[in-house]
Design an enzyme around this catalytic site. Sequence first.
Site, mmCIF file in Angstrom:
data_model
loop_
_atom_site.group_PDB
_atom_site.id
_atom_site.type_symbol
_atom_site.label_atom_id
_atom_site.label_comp_id
_atom_site.label_asym_id
_atom_site.label_seq_id
_atom_site.Cartn_x
_atom_site.Cartn_y
_atom_site.Cartn_z
ATOM 1 N N TYR A 257 86.333 2.130 18.642
ATOM 2 C CA TYR A 257 87.687 2.427 18.320
ATOM 3 C C TYR A 257 87.834 3.420 17.408
ATOM 4 O O TYR A 257 89.020 4.381 17.392
ATOM 5 C CB TYR A 257 88.812 1.452 18.084
ATOM 6 C CG TYR A 257 88.872 0.271 19.194
ATOM 7 C CD1 TYR A 257 89.962 0.837 20.287
ATOM 8 C CD2 TYR A 257 88.594 -1.100 19.225
ATOM 9 C CE1 TYR A 257 89.970 -0.186 21.331
ATOM 10 C CE2 TYR A 257 88.660 -1.971 20.249
ATOM 11 C CZ TYR A 257 89.573 -1.504 21.301
ATOM 12 O OH TYR A 257 89.713 -2.119 22.454
ATOM 13 N N GLU B 97 70.458 -23.353 27.224
ATOM 14 C CA GLU B 97 71.292 -21.926 27.636
ATOM 15 C C GLU B 97 72.783 -22.391 27.476
ATOM 16 O O GLU B 97 73.653 -21.549 26.862
ATOM 17 C CB GLU B 97 71.138 -21.698 28.753
ATOM 18 C CG GLU B 97 71.815 -20.708 29.602
ATOM 19 C CD GLU B 97 71.593 -20.295 31.101
ATOM 20 O OE1 GLU B 97 70.734 -21.005 31.716
ATOM 21 O OE2 GLU B 97 72.271 -19.691 31.928
#
Lengths: 362, 819
Positions: free
Chosen positions: A97, A195
């Site tokens: 940004y 996971e």
Amino acid sequence: MSADTDDARAQLIDLASQFYDQFQLGEIPHMEVPTRSKTNIELDEEANVWVYGDRTSKRSANSVRGARKLLKAVYTIEFLSNQLEQDRSSTLRELYYLSESWDNKEAHFNDQDESNQLIEDLEIVSEVTREDFHMRPEESGATIMGPLHLREQTRRGDREIHCQEDVGEGGYQIPNNPDTIEFLESDAEFVLCVETGGMRDRLVENGFDDDYGALVVHLKGQPARATRRITKRLHDELDLPVTVFTDADPWSYRIFGSVAYGSIKSAHLSEYLATPQAEFIGIQPADIVEYDLPTDPLTDSDINALENELTDPRFQTDYWEEQIELQLEIDKKAEQQALAARGLDFVTDEYLPTRLEEMGIC
Amino acid sequence: MTSLQSTLGDEPGIAEELADNQRAISIAEFFEKNKHMLGFDSGARGLVTAVKEAVDNALDAAEEAGILPDIYVEIQEADDYYTLIVEDNGPGLTKQSLPKVFGKLLYGSRFHAREQSRGQQGIGISAAVLYAQLTSGKPAKITSRTQGASQAEYFELIVDTDENEPEISVEETTNWDRPHGTRIELEMEANMRARGQLHDYIKHTAVVNPHARLELREPKAHFKFERATDQLPAETEEIRPHPHGVELGTVIKMLAATDSHSVSGFLQEEFTRVGKKTANSIIDEFRDRHYGREMAWSPPASHESGNIAAAVENATANKGAKATTDFAEGIAETVSNRDRIAYHQLETIVGNVADTVGDDYDTTFGSTVREKALEAAWNAVLGVDGEGEDEAAVPEPDAEDSRLVTDLYRLSDDATSTRKDDEIIHAFAVRLAGTFEDLEDRRHRLTQKELEKAIDRAADLTEEYDDVAFGETARENVLESVWSVMVTVPDDPPLVRELADSRDGSSDLVEGMRATNIMAPPTRCLSPITDELIEAGLKKEFDADFYAAATRDAGVSGGDPFVVEAGIAYGGDLPAEGSVDVLRFANRVPLVYQRGACATTDVVKGIGWRNYGLEQPGGSGLPNGPAVIMIHVASTNVPFTSESKDAVANVPEIEDEIELAIREAARELKRYLNKRRSMQKRRKKQNVLGKILPEMAEKVAEVVGEDEPEIDDAIARIMNNVLVERRVTENGDTAHVNLVVENHSSTGEQLEITDIVTAEPSNLSDGASAVEMDGEWFISWNPDVPGGEEATLEYDVDQEATFDADVKGVDSEKLTVSS
């Protein structure tokens, strides 16, 4: 300013000088970075991790695209060097940004992938990690739960934290720069990287960390650098075996791959991030057959990914070739949660203990 | 029906009555009723056609006299009527010919000439006069002055449509300010709705006639088209007709009119591209058609040659035994040495042997003896008994095959497919041989058509009686093989006057001319515009970025030579929207109407223009874009679709040439567009990089904390540019100047570098010399710099001097000069 930041800044300015000299010599400004693809990684025999090979890609002002890239690089170098000078830090997303505020439109990033990639380029060329540029990723939210006592340097001073007693159900959140952590004491027997959140919660609810002395590291999908770094440190400093527990599908094998061998994108940092001793605990394609787990058929992209893994140098071991070929043969994949088909406690009472025993961990 | 018949029967006078109503129509009357055939179908179009006819005439007249045309057209409006005035600076017309030129249809000098010209039939201008008098009732007012005449002739006339003759109402002399030329004034009912076409016509005329000056004054506008060249079109020469381009009627007329007596002389005199050899070939073809060929039979083999010898010996009397034997054996031996022999060949042999033997024995073989010997020998060749022809005509059913059958069987068997049964071929050969045996002409003469008929008959009979197929191909093959062994006869062709009276003979001659291979007609009768002048013409009238033109070599269509030329203009001020403009020309005359019916338009539509860089929606049809495509067909006889001469007919030979000409010009367009595209890309890249790189250099300098770096070299290298850079080293009072040419592209470049210096230079490198002009010295080099290399041009000069380098020979997109 510390010596470290000075050094990082000097490296960046050195890079800018290279461009300057190229202009002066009438050369086309360029920088060369290793090609970041699976065909250009090779095993570093000494460290036993995968690093970039000899092939390089040239970022050159020869084309309009290349010239824009280099222009952005120079703007980014200027920004990073100022940031280091002022001892500030920013996130990768902020950089994306922030480019909007630069006076030159040509230097604005089109998307965050572009700015991320540029930071990776600069890391590689300057041999300084982005942490040393004071660039952080957004918090990945990965956590640790288990018998570990540690001290973390925070902006509000040092904190001593026990990763079972001082944390809630969610566990201890891994900070962006795990090198600010000091391990104090640990009763852990091994590290279990998980996971999915669902499985992590199941393990914690079943008290697996207590019962087996496991440090449950939640990977949250493809693990962030910090998660991989702390895993490596747990292994190196506490001498703990590391195991990885994922779904039985090609994408999950890559998660294991990046923990154990390093990722293709950050192979320049493999030595720092990868834990080559990590072992895959499951779910293995063989387990699908053995436990007759509920499955889904492989999709075309699954098959493609599996076949790609067969040619990926990181997976060229007897173990992985056997497992992948088996999976292609049975044409099935299974999630971690599929173990629930045999009861909620099956995973903690039977599956994991059996696997751990097989692997000689406990 | 019945009632009419009964009426007919009742009144025998009806036919006479009807006949009374029949009368001849004059050509003028005919066109009065059929104005549209000449392009006068409406007031709008009538005006354009009248302008066109008058201007075409004026251009032809001036060019023929070797005068650069200067033509003035004026259109005045008066209520519903318009007055058209066309003035030229041509040679003028004589008092005698003027009325006929303007007042008689089909009067002209060009109709019979094989030469490229705008007008041809002598209809156009008189038709305009006719149209004017029909619509306005006013006569045409014509002024003409011939060179050197003290005064001009003035006529007012109309066309007398009954007689197709001019009807003069005023005839006087007058003063005119032009030294020579013609002026015609026509008043007609018209309107200016076709103003677009009128302007097109004038403008396009200016394009293809860059040597002409045209002026058009309208009620509210005035246009001038100046000359682009002082070069008149090459003068054309009239040519004689080409044998491939004439029709029977024409040939009969020519035969009647010629001074030649022999056909050979006639052909050589009256036609182009016919010399002695070609004339002979034509006459041979004529003979084959007119007299037919003689069948050549294979003679008896040497072991049977006794037959001939015996037959001749029997037939020869009173010449002494030895002479007779020599005579007979001489003939037999000569004949047996031949593969095949025809009647006239045998006749020659008999004659030759008779002369030789006669000399040897000091005796004479008279004509009767020769005839008898010939007869006997020919019978022996045919294998018939010479005594009674009737006997021979009826072959015994079980007899051994006759010689003719054997011969024809061999020919037919070779010519037909091997699958045919021997029996069938044999039966066919027997039937075919019958035709020859039955021939009244014992010389066995047949034209190709007669032979074909005979073969058909034999084949049909074979099909009927033997119930087998004997197809087209088999028949054709047999025809070819038999015809090819037949021999052209040596008969003298008839004299021209005999031929002139014989329609069949003339027709055979025309066919013979068509069948003979003859060189294409010469092209000096044509005057193409030439590619250079097409480009000049396009440049003059269209403001474009690119021009290309192509002139093809001459071709022939129907005996008339023709040349096709094409030109393309692209870009610039040409309108980018919509389809391209197609300018069509025939013999330098713009074709304005009936674009869709024209062969040129068809060809343009059929070309895949995307290949050449033009947009073409759907891949066919007229392409889009800022382009003009012009096509010029020049011919001694342009094939138009109608008398109004608006569209070129679809003649394949001409269409092919049109396509090739357009493609030739289009290839240049493609090269240009490709280059332009790559230059555009380069320019775009250069523009972007020209912005980014300095910014990058500035930023880098800022980060590093140094002055901004020099970036020209880097840019030149990136753009594959040619970089010319000046490096000056001072050396006391003098300066040493290096002009370094770096070629960063991959291809070699030829540069023209001129350095302009304010003091006299010395020690010039590379053989350059300095030329002084007004206190400045111009130094020129023409270095060749191969791709990727550099060249250094050096000189010494006073250190105070200033320089200015000018570089040419490299596209500006590719050049960076820093000096």
